[in-house]
Write an enzyme that holds these catalytic residues in place. Structure first.
Site, PDB file in Angstrom:
ATOM      1  N   LYS A  13     -19.241  -6.790 -18.288  1.00 54.91           N
ATOM      2  CA  LYS A  13     -17.909  -7.229 -18.757  1.00 54.91           C
ATOM      3  C   LYS A  13     -16.990  -6.038 -19.006  1.00 54.91           C
ATOM      4  CE  LYS A  13     -19.208  -9.410 -22.498  1.00 54.91           C
ATOM      5  NZ  LYS A  13     -20.661  -9.199 -22.483  1.00 54.91           N
ATOM      6  N   ARG A  88     -17.144 -15.175 -29.252  1.00 53.34           N
ATOM      7  CA  ARG A  88     -18.606 -15.180 -29.146  1.00 53.34           C
ATOM      8  C   ARG A  88     -19.177 -16.518 -29.622  1.00 53.34           C
ATOM      9  NH1 ARG A  88     -18.977  -9.564 -27.856  1.00 53.34           N
ATOM     10  NH2 ARG A  88     -21.070  -8.884 -28.327  1.00 53.34           N
ATOM     11  N   ARG A 127     -27.536   2.543 -19.748  1.00 48.13           N
ATOM     12  CA  ARG A 127     -26.087   2.638 -19.946  1.00 48.13           C
ATOM     13  C   ARG A 127     -25.706   3.875 -20.766  1.00 48.13           C
ATOM     14  NH1 ARG A 127     -22.557  -2.345 -22.060  1.00 48.13           N
ATOM     15  NH2 ARG A 127     -23.817  -2.261 -23.941  1.00 48.13           N
ATOM     16  N   ARG A 160     -25.603   3.881 -26.572  1.00 48.18           N
ATOM     17  CA  ARG A 160     -25.282   3.067 -27.746  1.00 48.18           C
ATOM     18  C   ARG A 160     -26.550   2.743 -28.536  1.00 48.18           C
ATOM     19  NH1 ARG A 160     -21.448  -1.805 -25.826  1.00 48.18           N
ATOM     20  NH2 ARG A 160     -22.777  -2.863 -27.312  1.00 48.18           N
ATOM     21  N   ARG A 171     -29.736  -9.202 -29.318  1.00 47.98           N
ATOM     22  CA  ARG A 171     -28.372  -9.515 -28.858  1.00 47.98           C
ATOM     23  C   ARG A 171     -28.394 -10.648 -27.832  1.00 47.98           C
ATOM     24  NH1 ARG A 171     -26.616  -3.985 -26.720  1.00 47.98           N
ATOM     25  NH2 ARG A 171     -24.663  -4.949 -26.141  1.00 47.98           N
TER      26      ARG A 171
HETATM   27  P1  AMP Z   1     -20.189  -5.527 -27.284  1.00 48.48           P
HETATM   28  O1  AMP Z   1     -19.632  -4.161 -27.084  1.00 48.48           O
HETATM   29  O2  AMP Z   1     -19.231  -6.615 -26.893  1.00 48.48           O
HETATM   30  O3  AMP Z   1     -21.564  -5.695 -26.667  1.00 48.48           O
HETATM   31  O4  AMP Z   1     -20.394  -5.705 -28.867  1.00 48.48           O
HETATM   32  C1  AMP Z   1     -21.250  -4.859 -29.592  1.00 48.48           C
HETATM   33  C2  AMP Z   1     -21.496  -5.455 -30.953  1.00 48.48           C
HETATM   34  O5  AMP Z   1     -20.262  -5.562 -31.668  1.00 48.48           O
HETATM   35  C3  AMP Z   1     -22.062  -6.866 -30.955  1.00 48.48           C
HETATM   36  O6  AMP Z   1     -23.484  -6.884 -30.807  1.00 48.48           O
HETATM   37  C4  AMP Z   1     -21.617  -7.378 -32.320  1.00 48.48           C
HETATM   38  O7  AMP Z   1     -22.404  -6.834 -33.354  1.00 48.48           O
HETATM   39  C5  AMP Z   1     -20.220  -6.768 -32.446  1.00 48.48           C
HETATM   40  N1  AMP Z   1     -19.184  -7.654 -31.868  1.00 48.48           N
HETATM   41  C6  AMP Z   1     -18.396  -7.409 -30.785  1.00 48.48           C
HETATM   42  N2  AMP Z   1     -17.550  -8.438 -30.569  1.00 48.48           N
HETATM   43  C7  AMP Z   1     -17.815  -9.351 -31.547  1.00 48.48           C
HETATM   44  C8  AMP Z   1     -17.292 -10.625 -31.856  1.00 48.48           C
HETATM   45  N3  AMP Z   1     -16.342 -11.206 -31.095  1.00 48.48           N
HETATM   46  N4  AMP Z   1     -17.805 -11.276 -32.935  1.00 48.48           N
HETATM   47  C9  AMP Z   1     -18.754 -10.722 -33.696  1.00 48.48           C
HETATM   48  N5  AMP Z   1     -19.311  -9.525 -33.447  1.00 48.48           N
HETATM   49  C10 AMP Z   1     -18.853  -8.840 -32.378  1.00 48.48           C
END
Ligand code: AMP
Length: 221
Positions: A13, A88, A127, A160, A171
């Site tokens: 994404k 989410r 990554r 990360r 996740r």
């Molecule tokens: P991502 O970079 O989108 O994989 O997000 C990394 C982490 O950030 C996730 O595992 C959540 O802990 C938090 N996170 C990102 N977007 C959201 C969201 N819309 N709602 C809640 N937590 C989020």
């Protein structure tokens, strides 16, 4: 034009959203990037969010909503956006609808990037992310020209903390629990498009651009 990218962690994404944002000249809004920026800078929001993120859990809805609202009020969002990482869950989808309604906006298109679990785990395991501009690389599939250095801005690359195998599993579990209701939500509105994230990134990007052009004539060249 307002586009949402949905899909499991590791579906690509972030990579697609960044390229799409460049091609369509729209801002890329990633809730994950904004949260990581806050964690890095030890803001109040970052301090509240960190524990959830490290465990692979969702940050509480109202925290993320407040953060997104601030971003949606920036002037560059007036021309549209590519949203990645939000919503989410259904509560967030409804919150987003309310926020957009208040700004006389609507979602034009939701792209659901679906990937097989083996590809996802392989992608996340290798990554690398730029600590400065958040560009994504991959040790094998998309290596930087110079080891450990971002091609775009020269920033330092890092892995990360939540890309560790145990956290990735958590996740994915969290993601699977919520995704079917989100898919249904946007399918009912006839704005959901499914694409396979297992394909080459360039092919996926071309498909998304075609869909965007079909939905908005002004994007046709
Ligand atoms: P991502 O970079 O989108 O994989 O997000 C990394 C982490 O950030 C996730 O595992 C959540 O802990 C938090 N996170 C990102 N977007 C959201 C969201 N819309 N709602 C809640 N937590 C989020």
């Amino acid at each position: 034009m307002q586009i949402i990218l949905l899909g499991p962690p590791g579906a690509g994404k972030g990579t697609q959203a960044k390229r799409l944002a460049e091609r369509l000249n729209l801002p890329h809004i990633s809730t994950g990037d904004i949260l990581r920026h806050n964690v890095k800078n030890e803001t109040l929001l970052g301090k509240e969010a960190r524990d959830f993120m490290d465990k692979g859990l969702l940050v509480p809805d109202e925290l993320v909503a407040r953060m997104l609202m601030l971003r949606l009020d920036q002037p560059d969002v007036k021309k549209g956006f590519i949203l990645d990482g939000y919503p989410r869950n259904i509560n967030q989808a409804q919150t987003l609808d309310d926020m957009l309604k208040q700004r006389d906006l609507d979602i034009d298109m939701v792209i659901y990037l679906d990937g097989s679990e083996s590809v996802i785990i392989q992608r996340l395991g290798g990554r690398l992310v730029c600590s400065s501009c958040a560009a994504n690389f991959h040790i094998k599939n998309m290596p930087p020209k110079k080891s450990g250095i971002c091609d775009s801005c020269g920033g330092k690359l890092y892995q990360r903390a939540d890309d560790k195998e145990e956290t990735v599993k958590k996740r994915l579990e969290v993601y699977k629990k919520e995704v079917s209701s989100l898919i249904q939500y946007y399918e009912q509105r006839k704005i959901l498009h499914r694409l396979s994230a297992d394909e080459d990134a360039e092919i996926v990007l071309d498909k998304i651009i075609c869909l965007a052009q079909e939905s908005d004539d002004s994007l046709k060249v």
